[in-house]
Motif scaffolding. Structure first.
Motif: not given
Length: 270
Positions: A81-86, A172-181
């Motif tokens: 929704d923010l237009g970021l590369p995930v 470009v791709a940013y990965l891995d949000f397992a250790n967030s939130l």
């Protein structure tokens, strides 16, 4: 703001997966678990021929302690929704999982062909770093909003110089949000009030004040109803009510403070 450079077919899949939560496809593991990764990820292929990366493969830690798959889906939807590369993500209830395998997993679509982790691309850093400034600056704001504790990892950024299109595109791709939130926020205390930000990655990338300011503004204006929709629709088997509440409250709290969080690290942000 649109900093997504995925190929058209991946963006089409991303729009589809943004509207879904649980996959309805049949997925089959392809090859062995990828070694040397704590989450024990593995590649999968769907009955429709799509490919992706499934994680976590291991049952430890259990979902009620760390809802890693839910984190991946929430971060992916917010970033879309923010237009970021995930890359796009769906949740997968893995009915055939063994006793030591995680049933409640996520599947991340493969972002683009010939993807190189930053560990391999870093040898080209003098040429690539200036071209990454805008996206790295915006992603630092996003990582700070979701309290991503695992950004400084050269396997969590993929890049590819695609010369099959004209003009050539740096994908470009940013990965891995397992250790967030809820990784920090779900411990029974209001850890989201710890107003620490996340630095731009990769190391040495010049920060782009305009891109950072644009990302801050987009997050500040992110609709509360959409935020609740993204978090609330995660099934209870993937996300406990305690963690769901912590994530909603944490994102809302940090949304209104993201400008100050980033300005404490990068003076000059308007």
């Amino acid at each position: 703001m649109n900093l997504r450079t995925f190929p058209p077919q991946v963006e089409q899949l991303a729009r589809q997966w943004r509207g879904e939560v649980l996959t309805s496809s049949t997925w089959t593991q392809v090859g062995d678990v990828i070694e040397h990764f704590e989450s024990e990820p593995f590649f999968v292929r769907s009955s429709e021929g799509e490919t992706g990366l499934a994680k976590p493969g291991t049952v430890e830690p259990p979902v009620h302690q760390l809802p890693r798959a839910a984190h991946e889906k929430i971060a992916s939807d917010l970033a879309f929704d923010l237009g970021l590369p995930v890359p796009p993500v769906l949740l997968w209830s893995r009915s055939g999982a063994g006793p030591k395998q995680q049933r409640y997993a996520s599947i991340s679509a493969l972002a683009f062909p010939r993807a190189n982790p930053w560990a391999m691309a870093a040898r080209l850093s003098s040429r690539l770093l200036p071209r990454l400034a805008a996206v790295a600056s915006a992603m630092a704001v996003f990582d700070s909003w979701v309290a991503n504790a695992d950004r400084q990892n050269d396997g969590n950024l993929l890049v590819s110089e695609d010369d099959s299109v004209s003009p050539p595109v740096l994908r470009v791709a940013y990965l891995d949000f397992a250790n967030s939130l809820a990784y920090r926020w779900g411990k029974g205390e209001r850890w989201w009030k710890w107003e620490e930000g996340v630095a731009c990655y990769p190391d040495g990338v010049p920060w782009d004040v305009r891109s950072m300011a644009l990302a801050i503004g987009e997050i500040e204006r992110f609709p509360p109803a959409t935020l609740r929709e993204i978090v609330n629709r995660i099934p209870g088997s993937f996300l406990s009510e305690q963690h769901r509440t912590a994530i909603r409250e944490g994102l809302s709290y940090r949304q209104s403070r993201i400008r100050g969080i980033m300005a404490s690290m990068y003076p000059g942000i308007p």
